[in-house]
Write a protein that holds these residues in place. Structure first.
Motif, PDB file in Angstrom:
ATOM      1  N   GLY A 100      45.072 -41.911  12.343  1.00  0.00           N
ATOM      2  CA  GLY A 100      45.477 -43.258  12.689  1.00  0.00           C
ATOM      3  C   GLY A 100      46.715 -43.753  12.013  1.00  0.00           C
ATOM      4  N   ALA A 101      46.976 -44.985  12.316  1.00  0.00           N
ATOM      5  CA  ALA A 101      48.180 -45.613  11.797  1.00  0.00           C
ATOM      6  C   ALA A 101      47.935 -46.250  10.444  1.00  0.00           C
ATOM      7  N   GLN A 102      46.777 -45.891   9.772  1.00  0.00           N
ATOM      8  CA  GLN A 102      46.647 -46.325   8.385  1.00  0.00           C
ATOM      9  C   GLN A 102      47.846 -45.807   7.611  1.00  0.00           C
ATOM     10  N   HIS A 103      48.489 -44.727   8.157  1.00  0.00           N
ATOM     11  CA  HIS A 103      49.682 -44.168   7.511  1.00  0.00           C
ATOM     12  C   HIS A 103      50.817 -45.181   7.471  1.00  0.00           C
ATOM     13  N   VAL A 104      50.943 -45.962   8.521  1.00  0.00           N
ATOM     14  CA  VAL A 104      52.072 -46.900   8.591  1.00  0.00           C
ATOM     15  C   VAL A 104      51.681 -48.338   8.294  1.00  0.00           C
ATOM     16  N   VAL A 105      50.454 -48.690   8.664  1.00  0.00           N
ATOM     17  CA  VAL A 105      50.022 -50.066   8.410  1.00  0.00           C
ATOM     18  C   VAL A 105      48.882 -50.011   7.394  1.00  0.00           C
ATOM     19  N   PRO A 106      49.122 -50.408   6.151  1.00  0.00           N
ATOM     20  CA  PRO A 106      48.034 -50.315   5.180  1.00  0.00           C
ATOM     21  C   PRO A 106      46.937 -51.330   5.498  1.00  0.00           C
ATOM     22  N   LEU A 107      45.701 -50.856   5.499  1.00  0.00           N
ATOM     23  CA  LEU A 107      44.575 -51.774   5.623  1.00  0.00           C
ATOM     24  C   LEU A 107      43.936 -51.837   4.256  1.00  0.00           C
ATOM     25  N   CYS A 108      43.790 -53.018   3.726  1.00  0.00           N
ATOM     26  CA  CYS A 108      43.196 -53.172   2.405  1.00  0.00           C
ATOM     27  C   CYS A 108      41.739 -53.580   2.540  1.00  0.00           C
ATOM     28  N   VAL A 109      40.946 -53.084   1.616  1.00  0.00           N
ATOM     29  CA  VAL A 109      39.506 -53.263   1.676  1.00  0.00           C
ATOM     30  C   VAL A 109      39.039 -54.047   0.450  1.00  0.00           C
ATOM     31  N   THR A 110      38.196 -55.034   0.686  1.00  0.00           N
ATOM     32  CA  THR A 110      37.508 -55.696  -0.425  1.00  0.00           C
ATOM     33  C   THR A 110      36.016 -55.479  -0.237  1.00  0.00           C
ATOM     34  N   ILE A 111      35.411 -54.856  -1.239  1.00  0.00           N
ATOM     35  CA  ILE A 111      33.958 -54.660  -1.219  1.00  0.00           C
ATOM     36  C   ILE A 111      33.345 -55.660  -2.180  1.00  0.00           C
ATOM     37  N   THR A 112      32.297 -56.321  -1.757  1.00  0.00           N
ATOM     38  CA  THR A 112      31.566 -57.188  -2.681  1.00  0.00           C
ATOM     39  C   THR A 112      30.108 -56.729  -2.702  1.00  0.00           C
ATOM     40  N   ALA A 153      27.646 -60.738  -8.512  1.00  0.00           N
ATOM     41  CA  ALA A 153      28.226 -59.758  -7.582  1.00  0.00           C
ATOM     42  C   ALA A 153      29.471 -59.131  -8.210  1.00  0.00           C
ATOM     43  N   ARG A 154      29.709 -57.886  -7.838  1.00  0.00           N
ATOM     44  CA  ARG A 154      30.924 -57.195  -8.297  1.00  0.00           C
ATOM     45  C   ARG A 154      31.867 -57.024  -7.118  1.00  0.00           C
ATOM     46  N   VAL A 155      33.153 -57.123  -7.403  1.00  0.00           N
ATOM     47  CA  VAL A 155      34.169 -56.997  -6.348  1.00  0.00           C
ATOM     48  C   VAL A 155      35.002 -55.744  -6.614  1.00  0.00           C
ATOM     49  N   PHE A 156      35.244 -54.958  -5.570  1.00  0.00           N
ATOM     50  CA  PHE A 156      36.104 -53.776  -5.664  1.00  0.00           C
ATOM     51  C   PHE A 156      37.225 -53.939  -4.641  1.00  0.00           C
ATOM     52  N   GLU A 157      38.449 -53.961  -5.110  1.00  0.00           N
ATOM     53  CA  GLU A 157      39.596 -53.996  -4.186  1.00  0.00           C
ATOM     54  C   GLU A 157      40.078 -52.560  -4.024  1.00  0.00           C
ATOM     55  N   LEU A 158      40.003 -52.053  -2.810  1.00  0.00           N
ATOM     56  CA  LEU A 158      40.228 -50.619  -2.591  1.00  0.00           C
ATOM     57  C   LEU A 158      41.194 -50.388  -1.440  1.00  0.00           C
ATOM     58  N   GLY A 159      41.638 -49.135  -1.315  1.00  0.00           N
ATOM     59  CA  GLY A 159      42.346 -48.698  -0.129  1.00  0.00           C
ATOM     60  C   GLY A 159      41.452 -47.747   0.648  1.00  0.00           C
ATOM     61  N   ILE A 160      41.881 -47.434   1.857  1.00  0.00           N
ATOM     62  CA  ILE A 160      41.230 -46.391   2.646  1.00  0.00           C
ATOM     63  C   ILE A 160      41.742 -45.061   2.099  1.00  0.00           C
ATOM     64  N   SER A 161      40.876 -44.044   2.004  1.00  0.00           N
ATOM     65  CA  SER A 161      41.356 -42.730   1.577  1.00  0.00           C
ATOM     66  C   SER A 161      41.501 -41.813   2.791  1.00  0.00           C
ATOM     67  N   GLU A 162      42.716 -41.419   3.086  1.00  0.00           N
ATOM     68  CA  GLU A 162      42.935 -40.464   4.177  1.00  0.00           C
ATOM     69  C   GLU A 162      42.396 -39.092   3.786  1.00  0.00           C
ATOM     70  N   GLU A 163      42.246 -38.875   2.488  1.00  0.00           N
ATOM     71  CA  GLU A 163      41.748 -37.595   1.984  1.00  0.00           C
ATOM     72  C   GLU A 163      40.255 -37.631   1.793  1.00  0.00           C
ATOM     73  N   GLY A 164      39.612 -36.500   2.067  1.00  0.00           N
ATOM     74  CA  GLY A 164      38.201 -36.367   1.758  1.00  0.00           C
ATOM     75  C   GLY A 164      38.021 -35.592   0.468  1.00  0.00           C
ATOM     76  N   ALA A 165      36.817 -35.050   0.292  1.00  0.00           N
ATOM     77  CA  ALA A 165      36.464 -34.347  -0.951  1.00  0.00           C
ATOM     78  C   ALA A 165      37.450 -33.234  -1.250  1.00  0.00           C
ATOM     79  N   LYS A 166      37.700 -33.000  -2.528  1.00  0.00           N
ATOM     80  CA  LYS A 166      38.667 -31.975  -2.916  1.00  0.00           C
ATOM     81  C   LYS A 166      38.243 -31.323  -4.215  1.00  0.00           C
ATOM     82  N   ILE A 167      38.802 -30.139  -4.421  1.00  0.00           N
ATOM     83  CA  ILE A 167      38.507 -29.397  -5.645  1.00  0.00           C
ATOM     84  C   ILE A 167      39.800 -29.219  -6.421  1.00  0.00           C
ATOM     85  N   GLU A 168      39.744 -29.508  -7.707  1.00  0.00           N
ATOM     86  CA  GLU A 168      40.909 -29.250  -8.575  1.00  0.00           C
ATOM     87  C   GLU A 168      40.490 -28.210  -9.599  1.00  0.00           C
ATOM     88  N   ILE A 169      41.284 -27.182  -9.708  1.00  0.00           N
ATOM     89  CA  ILE A 169      40.944 -26.112 -10.643  1.00  0.00           C
ATOM     90  C   ILE A 169      41.671 -26.315 -11.959  1.00  0.00           C
TER      91      ILE A 169
END
Ligand code: HSE
Length: 324
Positions: free
Chosen positions: A178-190, A306-322
């Motif tokens: 999607g165009a999350q690449h060009v248009v950032p969508l910001c997320v607020t979780i409460t 309540a706790r608030v988390f201001e987040l972005g969408i992650s285009e990346e899924g799970a990953k491994i770092e060695i």
């Protein structure tokens, strides 16, 4: 900034073979399922990550810090370890001793996919220790078997917005590019401090729905995808309404309906229950502390912190770092 970064993707042909002495990290994002009308079908990866270090050892140990450190079992009953065992069983191998160190950032039982993250962590960790006998598809199938539904595990593994379903007992999942690449969508979780287990949230749902309600959701779910593909927050605001699960769940979470309304009054384009709740997710073009504050106040007015988390969408899924 509303997005996350990139590394080695598990189960892909570019995966680096692990040496038996190598330490590695498995990183898995939080996820928000449903997104309003996409009940049991849509899921979105968020830029909030659990990190788990796997170190070859003489004997098994498990350390947990962060979210759930006092509640999660640091032993073989842990969901990460039970998920690892499934990979070893599938490979017909005995589990190797390992030191597992979890840094948990995804709150437990919150509607943010903490169990999906644990499952994916265990499956990818064991798969890496065995030099990747399972493909990403195998991992997704196993994860869905363990979790019972694919709408959190699929975006946790694949990143971004994922549509998933079951067909003849097999998971069918597609990432919506999607165009999350060009248009950032910001997320607020409460996240209110309220115990609302998924089992209770599912038990609250009706066994049958009307044709009118089914059509209400089907049409909107497709338009939610279109809104994400184009970063179209106006459209998202018009189509995030749901009649299949939220009307039954919101009344059971004190302050939730008011918090959703408050998010929109404070400037969010759209808001919904995150997964089965109790957290709420709100979308906006820019990160805006007023949105989280307004939702928090709505919960506080019924006596819930309540706790608030201001987040972005992650285009990346799970990953491994060695780490050698
Ligand atoms: N789609 C699921 C539900 C997510 O709403 O019950 C919960 O894990």
């Amino acid at each position: 900034m509303c997005r996350g970064g990139a590394l080695l993707h598990p189960g892909h042909s570019d995966a680096v073979p692990l040496q038996p002495t190598m330490k590695f990290f498995v990183k898995v994002p939080a996820t928000s399922a449903n997104l309003g009308p996409g009940f049991d079908a849509l899921g979105l990866a968020l830029d909030l990550w659990n990190e788990t270090k796997f170190t070859p050892a003489d004997k098994f140990s498990l350390h947990i810090e962060g979210e759930g450190a006092n509640r999660l079992a640091p032993n073989q009953k842990n969901l990460i370890v039970r998920s690892m065992q499934k990979v070893y069983d599938a490979a017909g191998k005995q589990m190797s001793p390992v030191c597992i160190h979890c840094i948990n950032r995804i709150p437990l039982a919150s509607g943010l996919g903490s169990s999906a993250a644990a499952i994916i962590t265990g499956l990818l960790g064991a798969n890496a220790m065995l030099d990747n006998p399972l493909s990403s598809t195998d991992i997704l199938t196993l994860a869905t078997e363990i979790e019972g539904h694919p709408d959190n595990v699929a975006p946790a593994l694949m990143g971004g917005l994922v549509v998933s379903t079951m067909n003849e007992s097999k998971v069918v999942a597609r990432k919506i590019i999607g165009a999350q690449h060009v248009v950032p969508l910001c997320v607020t979780i409460t996240l209110p401090d309220f115990n609302f287990p998924t089992k209770q949230a599912r038990a609250a749902l009706p066994k049958h729905v009307s044709m009118k309600d089914a059509v209400h959701n089907i049409s909107r779910a497709v338009l939610v995808i279109e809104a994400f593909r184009n970063g179209d927050l106006d459209l998202l605001g018009k189509v995030m309404d749901d009649v299949l699960h939220q009307p039954y769940r919101l009344p059971l979470i004190p302050g939730a309906r008011e918090a959703m309304d408050a998010a929109k009054k404070a400037g969010a384009s759209a808001a919904a229950l995150s997964g089965a709740g109790p957290s709420l997710i709100a979308f906006s073009a820019k990160q805006d502390a007023n949105i989280g504050e307004a939702m928090k106040r709505a919960f506080e007015s019924v006596g819930l912190s309540a706790r608030v988390f201001e987040l972005g969408i992650s285009e990346e899924g799970a990953k491994i770092e060695i780490k050698e």
